[in-house]
Design an enzyme around this catalytic site. Sequence first.
Site: not given
Ligand code: PEP
Length: 257
Positions: A9-11, A94, A96, A166, A172, A213, A234-235
Site C-alpha cells: 500500500n503506497w498510500k 483502510h 486512514e 491492522e 507506520g 510496520s 505500507g512504508g
Molecule cells: C498500511 O498502510 O496498511 C500499513 C500497514 O503501513 P505500515 O506498513 O507503514 O505500518
Amino acid sequence: MRKRILAGNWKMNKTASEAVALVAAMKDELCQFSSVDRVLCPPFMAIPEVARLVAGTELGLGAQDMYWKDAGAFTGEISPLMVKEFCTHVLIGHSERREHFGERDESVNLKLKAALAHGLIPVVCVGETLALRQEGRTESWVAGQVRAALAGLSGEQAAGVVIAYEPIWAIGTGLAATAAEAQRVCKEVVRATVAGLYGQAVAESLRIQYGGSVTPANAPELMAQADIDGALVGGASLKAADFVAIVSAAAQAQPLA
Ligand code: PEP
C-alpha cells in the site's frame, strides 16, 4: 490450501513517474515468487502507468479505495468500473480512510459488495486503536468490524474476501504486533468470527493478512504463523529491496494449511 498474499500500500506516495521507477526496480524479482500473490497498490494517478508495466506478469494491481456506484454525480470519486479496467484488487476500509475521510462500517460493506459484484478481490482492513486495546476491547471491536464488513454476503462471497488485520497502533509506528499476538487475533478473532458467521470451511479458506510496520526483519516470524496468510505493507513497500525481501520471506515460509 490458502495462497499467501502480499500487498504493498503506497498510500499518497509516488507520482506516476516515480511509480514507474519503483516498479522497474522490483518487478523482475517480484515475478520470481509465484507461490504467493503479489499486489501493488499505487495512488490512482499512477495506476495506468503501473498497469502497463505489470501487464503480462502475475503481479496484481490494487486501488487504495473506490466508491460503490458505477457512475454519476460523485465528484472526486472513482468507480468500480474505472478500477476494474486496470486493477485486480481494491483496498477497502483502510484505517486512514476511516480516521481521516469519514469511512464507516456501512460504506465499507457497500464497497465490498460492489467490489465482489465487479470481480475485484477486496482487501478489507480492520483493527483497533491503542485506546481500544488498552480498554480490553480489541476482540469485540475487530469482530464487530468483520461482521459489519461482511453483512449480507454469502459464504461463497465471504471466502473470496481478504481481511487485513491492522492494529492502528502498529501502522507506520515501527511498533509491529508480536507474531504471537498477530496470530492470536487473526485466528481467535478474525477467523473465528468468520467461522461463526459461515462455518469452518469458509473460515479456513479466507485469507487473513497482518499489517502494521512489517519489515524484512520481522516478516519471517510473522509469515510463519499458521493463521497469517500474508501481509499488507505500507512504508516498506516503498523500498524495492524491502518489499522484495518481505515477499521472499512469505514465499519461504512453510506452506499454509
Ligand atoms: C498500511 O498502510 O496498511 C500499513 C500497514 O503501513 P505500515 O506498513 O507503514 O505500518
